[in-house]
Scaffold this motif. Structure first.
Motif, PDB file in Angstrom:
ATOM      1  N   LYS A  29      42.794   9.554  31.110  1.00  0.00           N
ATOM      2  CA  LYS A  29      42.700   8.484  30.103  1.00  0.00           C
ATOM      3  C   LYS A  29      43.632   8.749  28.923  1.00  0.00           C
ATOM      4  O   LYS A  29      44.343   7.860  28.467  1.00  0.00           O
ATOM      5  CB  LYS A  29      41.255   8.362  29.596  1.00  0.00           C
ATOM      6  CG  LYS A  29      40.258   8.005  30.687  1.00  0.00           C
ATOM      7  CD  LYS A  29      38.837   7.960  30.165  1.00  0.00           C
ATOM      8  CE  LYS A  29      38.295   9.294  29.703  1.00  0.00           C
ATOM      9  NZ  LYS A  29      38.167  10.304  30.775  1.00  0.00           N
ATOM     10  N   THR A  30      43.589   9.970  28.428  1.00  0.00           N
ATOM     11  CA  THR A  30      44.427  10.291  27.277  1.00  0.00           C
ATOM     12  C   THR A  30      45.905  10.221  27.652  1.00  0.00           C
ATOM     13  O   THR A  30      46.733   9.749  26.866  1.00  0.00           O
ATOM     14  CB  THR A  30      44.071  11.690  26.740  1.00  0.00           C
ATOM     15  OG1 THR A  30      42.673  11.707  26.467  1.00  0.00           O
ATOM     16  CG2 THR A  30      44.831  12.007  25.472  1.00  0.00           C
ATOM     17  N   SER A  31      46.218  10.645  28.856  1.00  0.00           N
ATOM     18  CA  SER A  31      47.613  10.560  29.311  1.00  0.00           C
ATOM     19  C   SER A  31      48.063   9.106  29.311  1.00  0.00           C
ATOM     20  O   SER A  31      49.161   8.770  28.868  1.00  0.00           O
ATOM     21  CB  SER A  31      47.762  11.150  30.714  1.00  0.00           C
ATOM     22  OG  SER A  31      47.283  12.468  30.746  1.00  0.00           O
ATOM     23  N   LEU A  32      47.200   8.233  29.808  1.00  0.00           N
ATOM     24  CA  LEU A  32      47.547   6.810  29.852  1.00  0.00           C
ATOM     25  C   LEU A  32      47.714   6.253  28.436  1.00  0.00           C
ATOM     26  O   LEU A  32      48.668   5.532  28.137  1.00  0.00           O
ATOM     27  CB  LEU A  32      46.473   6.035  30.614  1.00  0.00           C
ATOM     28  CG  LEU A  32      46.746   4.557  30.829  1.00  0.00           C
ATOM     29  CD1 LEU A  32      46.259   4.111  32.206  1.00  0.00           C
ATOM     30  CD2 LEU A  32      46.071   3.677  29.787  1.00  0.00           C
ATOM     31  N   THR A 193      51.112   8.568  38.355  1.00  0.00           N
ATOM     32  CA  THR A 193      50.886   9.914  37.841  1.00  0.00           C
ATOM     33  C   THR A 193      50.929   9.852  36.325  1.00  0.00           C
ATOM     34  O   THR A 193      51.613   9.002  35.746  1.00  0.00           O
ATOM     35  CB  THR A 193      51.992  10.891  38.321  1.00  0.00           C
ATOM     36  OG1 THR A 193      53.252  10.407  37.874  1.00  0.00           O
ATOM     37  CG2 THR A 193      52.002  11.032  39.825  1.00  0.00           C
ATOM     38  N   HIS A 194      50.188  10.726  35.708  1.00  0.00           N
ATOM     39  CA  HIS A 194      50.146  10.845  34.246  1.00  0.00           C
ATOM     40  C   HIS A 194      49.903   9.505  33.539  1.00  0.00           C
ATOM     41  O   HIS A 194      50.405   9.275  32.447  1.00  0.00           O
ATOM     42  CB  HIS A 194      51.433  11.513  33.739  1.00  0.00           C
ATOM     43  CG  HIS A 194      51.603  12.902  34.293  1.00  0.00           C
ATOM     44  ND1 HIS A 194      50.905  13.985  33.807  1.00  0.00           N
ATOM     45  CD2 HIS A 194      52.332  13.353  35.345  1.00  0.00           C
ATOM     46  CE1 HIS A 194      51.220  15.053  34.524  1.00  0.00           C
ATOM     47  NE2 HIS A 194      52.067  14.705  35.457  1.00  0.00           N
ATOM     48  N   GLY A 195      49.158   8.662  34.205  1.00  0.00           N
ATOM     49  CA  GLY A 195      48.755   7.399  33.581  1.00  0.00           C
ATOM     50  C   GLY A 195      49.898   6.452  33.287  1.00  0.00           C
ATOM     51  O   GLY A 195      49.755   5.539  32.470  1.00  0.00           O
TER      52      GLY A 195
HETATM   53  N1  GTP Z   1      49.205  16.933  38.000  1.00  0.00           N
HETATM   54  C1  GTP Z   1      48.806  15.944  37.213  1.00  0.00           C
HETATM   55  N2  GTP Z   1      48.114  16.226  36.078  1.00  0.00           N
HETATM   56  C2  GTP Z   1      47.726  15.187  35.319  1.00  0.00           C
HETATM   57  C3  GTP Z   1      48.011  13.847  35.657  1.00  0.00           C
HETATM   58  N3  GTP Z   1      47.480  13.052  34.706  1.00  0.00           N
HETATM   59  C4  GTP Z   1      46.889  13.851  33.812  1.00  0.00           C
HETATM   60  N4  GTP Z   1      47.043  15.143  34.166  1.00  0.00           N
HETATM   61  C5  GTP Z   1      46.524  16.336  33.487  1.00  0.00           C
HETATM   62  O1  GTP Z   1      45.107  16.325  33.656  1.00  0.00           O
HETATM   63  C6  GTP Z   1      44.467  16.807  32.489  1.00  0.00           C
HETATM   64  C7  GTP Z   1      43.475  15.772  31.975  1.00  0.00           C
HETATM   65  O2  GTP Z   1      44.214  14.628  31.590  1.00  0.00           O
HETATM   66  P1  GTP Z   1      43.741  13.718  30.365  1.00  0.00           P
HETATM   67  O3  GTP Z   1      44.742  12.644  30.214  1.00  0.00           O
HETATM   68  O4  GTP Z   1      43.441  14.558  29.190  1.00  0.00           O
HETATM   69  O5  GTP Z   1      42.388  13.174  30.975  1.00  0.00           O
HETATM   70  P2  GTP Z   1      41.168  12.464  30.214  1.00  0.00           P
HETATM   71  O6  GTP Z   1      40.604  11.485  31.178  1.00  0.00           O
HETATM   72  O7  GTP Z   1      41.595  11.946  28.902  1.00  0.00           O
HETATM   73  O8  GTP Z   1      40.196  13.686  30.029  1.00  0.00           O
HETATM   74  P3  GTP Z   1      38.788  13.721  29.184  1.00  0.00           P
HETATM   75  O9  GTP Z   1      39.116  13.257  27.806  1.00  0.00           O
HETATM   76  O10 GTP Z   1      38.403  15.149  29.263  1.00  0.00           O
HETATM   77  O11 GTP Z   1      37.831  12.861  29.898  1.00  0.00           O
HETATM   78  C8  GTP Z   1      45.571  17.112  31.501  1.00  0.00           C
HETATM   79  O12 GTP Z   1      45.867  18.484  31.599  1.00  0.00           O
HETATM   80  C9  GTP Z   1      46.736  16.297  32.000  1.00  0.00           C
HETATM   81  O13 GTP Z   1      47.985  16.839  31.646  1.00  0.00           O
HETATM   82  C10 GTP Z   1      48.746  13.592  36.863  1.00  0.00           C
HETATM   83  O14 GTP Z   1      49.020  12.452  37.255  1.00  0.00           O
HETATM   84  N5  GTP Z   1      49.099  14.691  37.587  1.00  0.00           N
END
Ligand code: GTP
Length: 354
Positions: A29-32, A193-195
């Motif tokens: 989510k944060t990545s997006l 990938t990575h949102g």
């Molecule tokens: N390999 C890989 N890692 C990813 C990808 N997207 C996110 N990540 C990694 O996964 C981890 C969690 O990503 P976040 O974007 O923080 O996820 P989030 O949903 O906000 O997490 P919470 O706030 O804990 O719920 C981070 O270390 C990111 O860098 C992806 O597409 N590929």
């Protein structure tokens, strides 16, 4: 039908869309959110997050929204915020001259509560911008076994983002995509990938009148750098995002169009534009905006000299444009059917009076 840019359809009354971004812990989510904040410098994004620390402070600065960002440091959003508090936050953001509000739900939030909050808001400046549910492609099967409610979240989504596909083989990606496709039914499923999804799926680009020569802002500089270094600029976006425009000078059939919007074709995410029904007593301009299955009509007079016609922009991923065109042609009113004013009830249930 033509394929002009969605910008060409001007919706008279602009509502600030509130987009909900949900997904299990670590799904991206944060990545997006950071991708949206970095990649779309023309759009002023207001953000409501439940953990300020989880969003890169740089990105917040990039969006220039530090002052109007509301952060909740404790607990998940749905637990910490009731409808009135949410409204206060939305009020604050809508006063800050922004174009879109993104609510990042905590990984443990219940999306249904958040959707209700937005739909129940009395703020006249906002509109429902859709529920985006992120799925961690690598962990989905494990997560859904432990947390069966995740299936429901995918079912509720207006848009599903299957993230982290770099961690999957082609076969694994297909398997999880099929699983999600079975749960999500008609909602588009984007694989990324990575949102990094195309922001135009979530909100419109904003064209500002700003002809003055000036220095690039920090966000613009960063964007240029990203593009120079092969960062996540628009050029790398994929996933079959399509935007098509439908126009008709002949009036539309209310029941048929309402049915089309209620049961949108697979992959269709947004519809916006205006409709001419041409039925006696209901000849005004019907502005329509949909996200997933959420439909909203607003009525407005036709401007002087404006031709009465229908013009719709339809946006989705992996959509069958030919089939959608045929569906819409079938929604053009049949003059021999002689629809009376009662046919408008199919549309009026979605009209919001301003
Ligand atoms: N390999 C890989 N890692 C990813 C990808 N997207 C996110 N990540 C990694 O996964 C981890 C969690 O990503 P976040 O974007 O923080 O996820 P989030 O949903 O906000 O997490 P919470 O706030 O804990 O719920 C981070 O270390 C990111 O860098 C992806 O597409 N590929």
């Amino acid at each position: 039908m033509d394929t002009r840019s969605s910008r060409e359809v001007r919706v008279a009354r602009r509502l600030i869309p509130v987009v909900l971004v949900a997904g299990f812990l670590g799904s991206g989510k944060t990545s997006l959110l950071n991708h949206l904040l970095r990649g779309h410098h023309g759009v002023r994004i207001g953000v409501i997050v439940n953990d300020f620390g989880s969003v890169g402070i740089d990105s917040m600065l990039v969006a220039g929204q530090v002052d109007s960002t509301v952060s909740l440091s404790n607990g998940c959003l749905c637990c910490a915020v009731d409808v009135e508090e949410m409204d206060a936050m939305l009020d604050r953001l809508t006063r800050a001259d922004i174009d879109v509000i993104v609510v990042e739900a905590s990984g443990l939030a219940e999306p249904r509560t958040l959707v209700r909050m937005i739909l129940g808001s009395e703020n006249p400046h906002i509109g429902y911008g859709g529920l985006v549910v992120l799925v961690d492609g690598a962990e989905f099967e494990v997560n859904r076994t432990r947390h069966p409610e995740l299936d429901l979240h995918v079912r509720m989504a207006d848009l599903v983002v299957l993230n982290k596909t770099d961690l999957l083989s082609v076969g694994e990606a297909d398997a999880v995509r099929n699983r999600i496709g079975g749960l999500a039914e008609r909602a588009p499923v984007l694989t990324t990938t990575h949102g990094r999804i195309d922001p135009r799926l979530l909100f419109d680009e904003v064209v500002r009148v700003d002809d003055e020569p000036r220095q690039l802002r920090l966000d613009e500089l960063l964007l240029e750098q990203e593009q120079c270094h092969g960062g996540d600029g628009h050029t790398h976006l994929h996933d079959g995002y399509r935007s098509i425009t439908f126009t008709s000078a002949a009036p539309m059939a209310p029941r048929a169009l309402a049915h089309f919007l209620e049961e949108p074709p697979s992959g269709l995410y947004r519809v916006k534009g205006f409709v001419y029904f041409g039925i006696e007593g209901h000849t005004e301009r019907y502005l329509v905006q949909t996200v997933g299955r959420h439909i909203r009509f607003d009525r407005a007079p036709w401007g002087r000299g404006v031709h009465r016609r229908t013009e719709l922009v339809l946006i989705g991923a992996d959509i069958d444009t030919g089939a959608i065109e045929r569906d819409l042609v079938r929604c053009v009113a049949d003059p021999s059917a002689d629809d009376g004013p009662e046919a408008m009830t199919a549309v009026h249930r979605y009209v919001v009076e301003s």
